[in-house]
Design an enzyme around this catalytic site. Structure first.
Site, PDB file in Angstrom:
ATOM      1  N   ALA A  32       1.040  -1.627  -0.366  1.00  0.00           N
ATOM      2  CA  ALA A  32       0.047   0.101  -0.133  1.00  0.00           C
ATOM      3  C   ALA A  32       0.906   1.067   0.038  1.00  0.00           C
ATOM      4  O   ALA A  32       0.887   2.442   0.958  1.00  0.00           O
ATOM      5  CB  ALA A  32      -0.602  -0.124   1.353  1.00  0.00           C
ATOM      6  N   GLY A  36       5.484   7.927   1.316  1.00  0.00           N
ATOM      7  CA  GLY A  36       7.152   7.657   2.159  1.00  0.00           C
ATOM      8  C   GLY A  36       7.687   6.898   2.466  1.00  0.00           C
ATOM      9  O   GLY A  36       8.831   6.517   2.206  1.00  0.00           O
ATOM     10  N   HIS A  37       6.549   5.987   1.586  1.00  0.00           N
ATOM     11  CA  HIS A  37       7.628   4.545   1.029  1.00  0.00           C
ATOM     12  C   HIS A  37       9.141   4.851   0.217  1.00  0.00           C
ATOM     13  O   HIS A  37       9.886   3.953   0.057  1.00  0.00           O
ATOM     14  CB  HIS A  37       6.457   3.218   0.552  1.00  0.00           C
ATOM     15  CG  HIS A  37       5.895   2.540   2.054  1.00  0.00           C
ATOM     16  ND1 HIS A  37       4.372   3.034   1.613  1.00  0.00           N
ATOM     17  CD2 HIS A  37       5.892   2.038   3.055  1.00  0.00           C
ATOM     18  CE1 HIS A  37       3.793   2.617   2.259  1.00  0.00           C
ATOM     19  NE2 HIS A  37       4.845   1.728   3.180  1.00  0.00           N
ATOM     20  N   LYS A 149       8.977   8.089  10.711  1.00  0.00           N
ATOM     21  CA  LYS A 149       7.650   8.368  11.382  1.00  0.00           C
ATOM     22  C   LYS A 149       7.473   6.886  12.213  1.00  0.00           C
ATOM     23  O   LYS A 149       6.111   6.626  13.086  1.00  0.00           O
ATOM     24  CB  LYS A 149       6.744   7.598  10.080  1.00  0.00           C
ATOM     25  CG  LYS A 149       5.136   7.164   9.790  1.00  0.00           C
ATOM     26  CD  LYS A 149       4.220   8.370  10.256  1.00  0.00           C
ATOM     27  CE  LYS A 149       3.172   7.467   9.862  1.00  0.00           C
ATOM     28  NZ  LYS A 149       2.508   6.022  10.544  1.00  0.00           N
ATOM     29  N   VAL A 176       7.877  11.763   6.180  1.00  0.00           N
ATOM     30  CA  VAL A 176       6.758  12.093   4.849  1.00  0.00           C
ATOM     31  C   VAL A 176       5.929  13.017   4.598  1.00  0.00           C
ATOM     32  O   VAL A 176       4.910  11.809   5.314  1.00  0.00           O
ATOM     33  CB  VAL A 176       7.129  11.860   3.647  1.00  0.00           C
ATOM     34  CG1 VAL A 176       6.187  12.011   2.160  1.00  0.00           C
ATOM     35  CG2 VAL A 176       8.499  11.418   2.675  1.00  0.00           C
ATOM     36  N   MET A 184       2.130  10.176   6.537  1.00  0.00           N
ATOM     37  CA  MET A 184       1.758   9.336   4.936  1.00  0.00           C
ATOM     38  C   MET A 184       1.713   8.598   6.124  1.00  0.00           C
ATOM     39  O   MET A 184       2.324   7.820   6.469  1.00  0.00           O
ATOM     40  CB  MET A 184       2.478   9.997   4.301  1.00  0.00           C
ATOM     41  CG  MET A 184       2.407  11.052   3.051  1.00  0.00           C
ATOM     42  SD  MET A 184       3.176  10.852   1.606  1.00  0.00           S
ATOM     43  CE  MET A 184       3.100  12.568   0.647  1.00  0.00           C
TER      44      MET A 184
HETATM   45  P1  AMP Z   1       5.068   0.090   6.681  1.00  0.00           P
HETATM   46  O1  AMP Z   1       4.589  -0.300   4.904  1.00  0.00           O
HETATM   47  O2  AMP Z   1       4.107   1.162   7.379  1.00  0.00           O
HETATM   48  O3  AMP Z   1       5.209  -1.169   7.449  1.00  0.00           O
HETATM   49  O4  AMP Z   1       6.167   1.124   6.379  1.00  0.00           O
HETATM   50  C1  AMP Z   1       7.796   0.397   6.123  1.00  0.00           C
HETATM   51  C2  AMP Z   1       8.560   1.192   5.988  1.00  0.00           C
HETATM   52  O5  AMP Z   1       8.351   2.767   5.665  1.00  0.00           O
HETATM   53  C3  AMP Z   1       8.708   1.571   7.311  1.00  0.00           C
HETATM   54  O6  AMP Z   1       9.833   1.909   7.900  1.00  0.00           O
HETATM   55  C4  AMP Z   1       7.659   3.051   8.043  1.00  0.00           C
HETATM   56  O7  AMP Z   1       8.582   3.605   8.813  1.00  0.00           O
HETATM   57  C5  AMP Z   1       7.935   4.202   6.709  1.00  0.00           C
HETATM   58  N1  AMP Z   1       6.858   4.732   6.728  1.00  0.00           N
HETATM   59  C6  AMP Z   1       5.911   4.736   6.624  1.00  0.00           C
HETATM   60  N2  AMP Z   1       5.022   5.867   6.408  1.00  0.00           N
HETATM   61  C7  AMP Z   1       6.071   6.937   6.010  1.00  0.00           C
HETATM   62  C8  AMP Z   1       6.499   8.448   6.182  1.00  0.00           C
HETATM   63  N3  AMP Z   1       4.896   9.343   6.058  1.00  0.00           N
HETATM   64  N4  AMP Z   1       7.425   8.917   6.560  1.00  0.00           N
HETATM   65  C9  AMP Z   1       8.667   7.578   5.827  1.00  0.00           C
HETATM   66  N5  AMP Z   1       8.906   7.043   6.000  1.00  0.00           N
HETATM   67  C10 AMP Z   1       7.228   6.175   6.149  1.00  0.00           C
END
Ligand code: AMP
Length: 283
Positions: A32, A36-37, A149, A176, A184
């Site tokens: 998803a 940010g990712h 985040k 981000v 995000m």
């Molecule tokens: P997730 O898919 O939510 O497990 O996130 C995967 C990676 O993306 C993790 O290291 C999160 O911290 C990073 N991440 C998620 N949202 C953001 C964001 N808004 N800004 C920067 N990194 C993010």
């Protein structure tokens, strides 16, 4: 871009790439994907010859009443985004590949795992540490990129990397945000238009604390109070926690003297959101 599903395929793909292009950068995600990712992917591209991303909605980090089943899964779109960023390999395993039948091995970073989100999401960080340890063993990256985040996640994983002697550098990248300040998150897509507006209160609360800090306040209780006053103005938001803690240990601080993590979690409707800022500088 190669999309691989098994541990064996991943190791084979990386064995060849690593030999040719050097440093391996790794970005673990649950898919998803949003900007940010992608910021993590770009950081990895800038610093590494080979970039691997994983897409895996990890069941062990979700509690029994949490959103594992309904967590957004947008695999095709995610792959298109990763390919456009120049990712070399996407590892997207099934649950059985990561957790073979009867899997009984877990990684627990004691103490720190019970702070911040660990309080209201018991077992969450055990699930995170376990899956990230598995992914590190499979991918064997030189650098792994995580978002600030999820600051508590970064703290837990830094401890794990140090104590389990993973030969890699953990890189934390800035949060981000949307143009209006909302951090995000894949979970933002759960929000209705009204909730999307209400969700801005998290960032407003953090801003109020940052401003008070900038005005000279150092007492953690007084700083926290400034944030609570903002939260109280948005009755639709149900606060889980608002804390001023050490970014390394996640322990409460009484005074925001050195670097201090201000972390917030709140429910907006049925959606739990988190955000944070770091105030103060390294001493
Ligand atoms: P997730 O898919 O939510 O497990 O996130 C995967 C990676 O993306 C993790 O290291 C999160 O911290 C990073 N991440 C998620 N949202 C953001 C964001 N808004 N800004 C920067 N990194 C993010």
């Amino acid at each position: 871009m190669q999309v691989v599903r098994t541990v064996a395929e991943t190791r084979a793909a990386l064995w060849a790439l690593r030999a040719g292009q050097g440093t391996v950068g790794f970005v673990p995600t649950m898919g998803a994907l949003h900007e940010g990712h992608l910021s993590l992917v770009r950081a990895a591209k800038a610093g590494c010859g080979v970039v691997v991303a994983s897409i895996f909605v990890n069941p062990t980090q979700f509690g029994p009443n949490e959103d594992f089943a309904k967590y957004p899964r947008t695999f095709e779109a995610d792959c298109a985004l990763l390919e456009a960023e120049g990712v070399d390999v996407v590892f997207a395993p099934q649950v059985e590949e990561m957790y073979p039948e009867g899997a009984a091995t877990f990684v627990e970073v004691e103490g720190i795992s019970d702070r911040l989100d660990g309080v209201s999401r018991p077992g969450h960080f055990r699930g995170v540490a376990t899956v990230v340890a598995k992914l590190f063993h499979i991918v064997q990256p030189d650098r792994a990129y995580f978002g600030q985040k999820d600051a508590a996640q970064v703290a837990v994983l830094r401890r794990m990397v140090r104590e389990l002697h993973f030969p890699l550098e953990l890189v934390a990248c800035p949060t981000v945000r949307e143009a209006d300040g909302l951090a995000m998150s894949s979970r933002n897509r759960y929000l209705s238009a009204e909730e999307r507006q209400q969700a801005l209160v998290l960032k407003r609360a953090l801003d109020a604390i940052t401003e008070k800090y900038a005005a000279g306040e150092r007492d953690a209780a007084a700083l926290r109070e400034a944030g609570l006053r903002v939260i109280a103005q948005e009755p639709a938001a149900k606060l889980d926690y608002l804390k001023l803690v050490s970014p390394l240990t996640l322990e409460d601080v009484q005074h925001a003297e050195g670097e201090t993590l201000v972390a917030i979690a709140a429910w907006v409707g049925a959606t739990r959101l988190i955000d944070n800022v770091v105030i103060g500088s390294r001493v």
